[in-house]
Design a protein around this motif. Structure first.
Motif, mmCIF file in Angstrom:
data_model
loop_
_atom_site.group_PDB
_atom_site.id
_atom_site.type_symbol
_atom_site.label_atom_id
_atom_site.label_comp_id
_atom_site.label_asym_id
_atom_site.label_seq_id
_atom_site.Cartn_x
_atom_site.Cartn_y
_atom_site.Cartn_z
ATOM 1 N N HIS A 91 0.832 -1.207 0.000
ATOM 2 C CA HIS A 91 0.000 0.000 0.000
ATOM 3 C C HIS A 91 0.866 1.257 0.000
ATOM 4 O O HIS A 91 0.626 2.202 -0.757
ATOM 5 C CB HIS A 91 -0.910 0.013 1.229
ATOM 6 N N ARG A 92 1.885 1.259 0.855
ATOM 7 C CA ARG A 92 2.728 2.448 0.955
ATOM 8 C C ARG A 92 3.492 2.690 -0.337
ATOM 9 O O ARG A 92 3.607 3.825 -0.812
ATOM 10 C CB ARG A 92 3.694 2.321 2.132
ATOM 11 N N GLY A 93 4.015 1.628 -0.932
ATOM 12 C CA GLY A 93 4.728 1.785 -2.194
ATOM 13 C C GLY A 93 3.840 2.279 -3.310
ATOM 14 O O GLY A 93 4.228 3.126 -4.122
ATOM 15 N N THR A 94 2.620 1.747 -3.367
ATOM 16 C CA THR A 94 1.659 2.195 -4.384
ATOM 17 C C THR A 94 1.341 3.672 -4.202
ATOM 18 O O THR A 94 1.261 4.430 -5.177
ATOM 19 C CB THR A 94 0.372 1.358 -4.291
ATOM 20 N N VAL A 300 12.071 5.032 -4.482
ATOM 21 C CA VAL A 300 10.803 5.236 -3.789
ATOM 22 C C VAL A 300 11.032 5.555 -2.308
ATOM 23 O O VAL A 300 10.308 6.363 -1.714
ATOM 24 C CB VAL A 300 9.897 4.005 -3.969
ATOM 25 N N TYR A 301 12.059 4.964 -1.713
ATOM 26 C CA TYR A 301 12.349 5.247 -0.311
ATOM 27 C C TYR A 301 12.784 6.703 -0.139
ATOM 28 O O TYR A 301 12.378 7.377 0.818
ATOM 29 C CB TYR A 301 13.432 4.300 0.205
ATOM 30 N N VAL A 327 9.496 -2.658 8.738
ATOM 31 C CA VAL A 327 10.224 -1.434 8.413
ATOM 32 C C VAL A 327 11.441 -1.727 7.537
ATOM 33 O O VAL A 327 11.692 -1.031 6.538
ATOM 34 C CB VAL A 327 10.648 -0.705 9.699
ATOM 35 N N GLU A 328 12.216 -2.741 7.882
ATOM 36 C CA GLU A 328 13.393 -3.070 7.085
ATOM 37 C C GLU A 328 13.003 -3.585 5.705
ATOM 38 O O GLU A 328 13.669 -3.291 4.707
ATOM 39 C CB GLU A 328 14.258 -4.094 7.826
ATOM 40 N N LYS A 331 12.070 -0.544 3.591
ATOM 41 C CA LYS A 331 13.240 0.194 3.121
ATOM 42 C C LYS A 331 13.933 -0.552 1.987
ATOM 43 O O LYS A 331 14.321 0.040 0.974
ATOM 44 C CB LYS A 331 14.203 0.434 4.280
ATOM 45 N N LEU A 332 14.078 -1.864 2.144
ATOM 46 C CA LEU A 332 14.752 -2.677 1.142
ATOM 47 C C LEU A 332 13.983 -2.690 -0.171
ATOM 48 O O LEU A 332 14.544 -2.468 -1.248
ATOM 49 C CB LEU A 332 14.909 -4.107 1.673
ATOM 50 N N LEU A 333 12.701 -2.939 -0.094
ATOM 51 C CA LEU A 333 11.876 -3.014 -1.300
ATOM 52 C C LEU A 333 11.784 -1.666 -1.997
ATOM 53 O O LEU A 333 11.969 -1.562 -3.219
ATOM 54 C CB LEU A 333 10.478 -3.512 -0.927
#
Length: 369
Positions: A91-94, A300-301, A327-328, A331-333
């Motif tokens: 969701h956050r990435g989208t 994106v991060y 959380v990790e 950040k990685l994705l």
């Protein structure tokens, strides 16, 4: 579906992997004879076409929780279909990806509003950006726009059917046309644009400032073919021109290698990924394509943590929507996907002034060992 890992559906770590693909016309040729080549291409094309359902489902999940305001997303769910809830990092990435691209697009449309503009979305699938743009509320007048979407014939036909069935979508198109904007949906295989005698895109206006959008699209083509697609537009649109890319990056670190291996095991090869493996490589790509007035790129991060892209109040709102204990993983994705943009022409220089996208010191780690 076995395809490109996307922030919308890829899960990492203890929960395994779910893969989701881009939405356009691409495929590698190999086989013992022409029949084998066609069979391989058709199979890959079918997988890519089918992944668009997942895109609309993920968008609906993101919208339903309040990350995004998109009243048109539900039109792409089948009757009676339940919303499949995605993971918080998806969701956050989208959200970040959508907001960043929207910011670039809206700045373009709101700059010199008296000037008609053009947008071309490659592999658009079920994307709702045109409809959202036409109904947004803004204190600043926006330009009228000729909006073109290109995709596989199967995807384009499916979207036409949804447009006919949805009063909300069809009314939006009619109202936009009454206000001077136009919507064009083209069934065009992007590979055809690399032919010696490529097809003409109906209604494409070579006199208008034009913005190209490619979200997880060109990365499926061989690098030379992807460059040829861009060359089609740079040659046929001699005026102000820009491109916004959303693609995976950093295939050489541990996460990137795992991503590439998982894809290869499913017969999927992101053919531009290693050539354009870093933010700087993406910027250089845009420069070599002729978009010489400026280039930018952020993962994106970085976008999520930058006040210029996502305000502190928005981050606080997003983080209250649901608990994110990965959380990790996030950040990685998020650091393995980027938004890159490049342009030529004063209207884009003016529109995107102040949005930083130049190389940062932290990018030194991107260089392959």
């Amino acid at each position: 579906m076995a395809s490109i890992p996307n922030l919308r559906t890829l899960r990492t770590g203890r929960r395994g992997h779910a893969l989701r693909g881009g939405r356009s016309s691409r495929g590698a040729q190999y086989g013992d004879d022409d029949g084998d080549v066609r069979s391989v291409e058709e199979g890959r094309d079918a997988i890519i076409q089918q992944t668009d359902h997942d895109a609309s489902s993920t968008r609906m999940s993101t919208v339903s929780l309040g990350y995004l305001d998109d009243p048109f997303a539900k039109a792409f769910l089948a009757p009676g279909e339940q919303i499949t809830k995605r993971y918080p990092i998806i969701h956050r990435g989208t959200y970040v990806r959508t907001e960043a691209i929207d910011k670039l697009v809206i700045r373009f449309l709101d700059t010199r509003p008296e000037q008609r503009k053009q947008i071309v979305s490659l592999g658009a699938g079920s994307d709702t950006r045109f409809f959202r743009l036409m109904t947004r509320r803004s204190g600043t007048p926006q330009s009228t726009v000729a909006y073109h979407e290109l995709d596989f014939e199967a995807n384009a036909n499916q979207k036409r059917n949804i447009l006919r069935q949805s009063t909300e979508l069809s009314d939006c198109v009619k109202e936009a046309e009454q206000n001077g904007s136009t919507y064009h949906l083209h069934a065009i295989d992007l590979r055809a644009l690399t032919n010696k005698s490529p097809p003409t895109i109906p209604g494409l206006d070579s006199t208008l400032p034009t913005l190209l959008l490619s979200e997880c699209c060109l990365c499926y083509l061989p690098p030379d073919a992807a460059a040829s697609v861009l060359q089609y537009f740079t040659m046929n649109l001699p005026g102000s021109l820009a491109l916004i890319l959303y693609e995976p990056i950093r295939p050489f670190d541990a996460f990137g290698k795992t991503m590439v291996t998982n894809l290869a095991s499913r017969g999927i090869h992101l053919q531009t990924l290693k050539r354009y493996s870093s933010l700087q490589a993406q910027r250089q790509r845009l420069l070599l394509a002729g978009l010489s007035d400026g280039q930018g790129g952020r993962d994106v991060y970085q976008l999520y943590g930058d006040e210029k892209w996502v305000s502190q109040s928005e981050r606080e709102r997003i983080e209250k929507l649901e608990w994110l204990d990965e959380v990790e993983e996030w950040k990685l994705l998020a650091s393995h996907y980027c938004v890159a943009w490049g342009w030529r022409g004063e209207v884009f220089s003016e529109a995107w002034q102040g949005l930083q996208g130049s190389r940062t010191a932290g990018e030194d780690q991107d260089e392959p060992g």
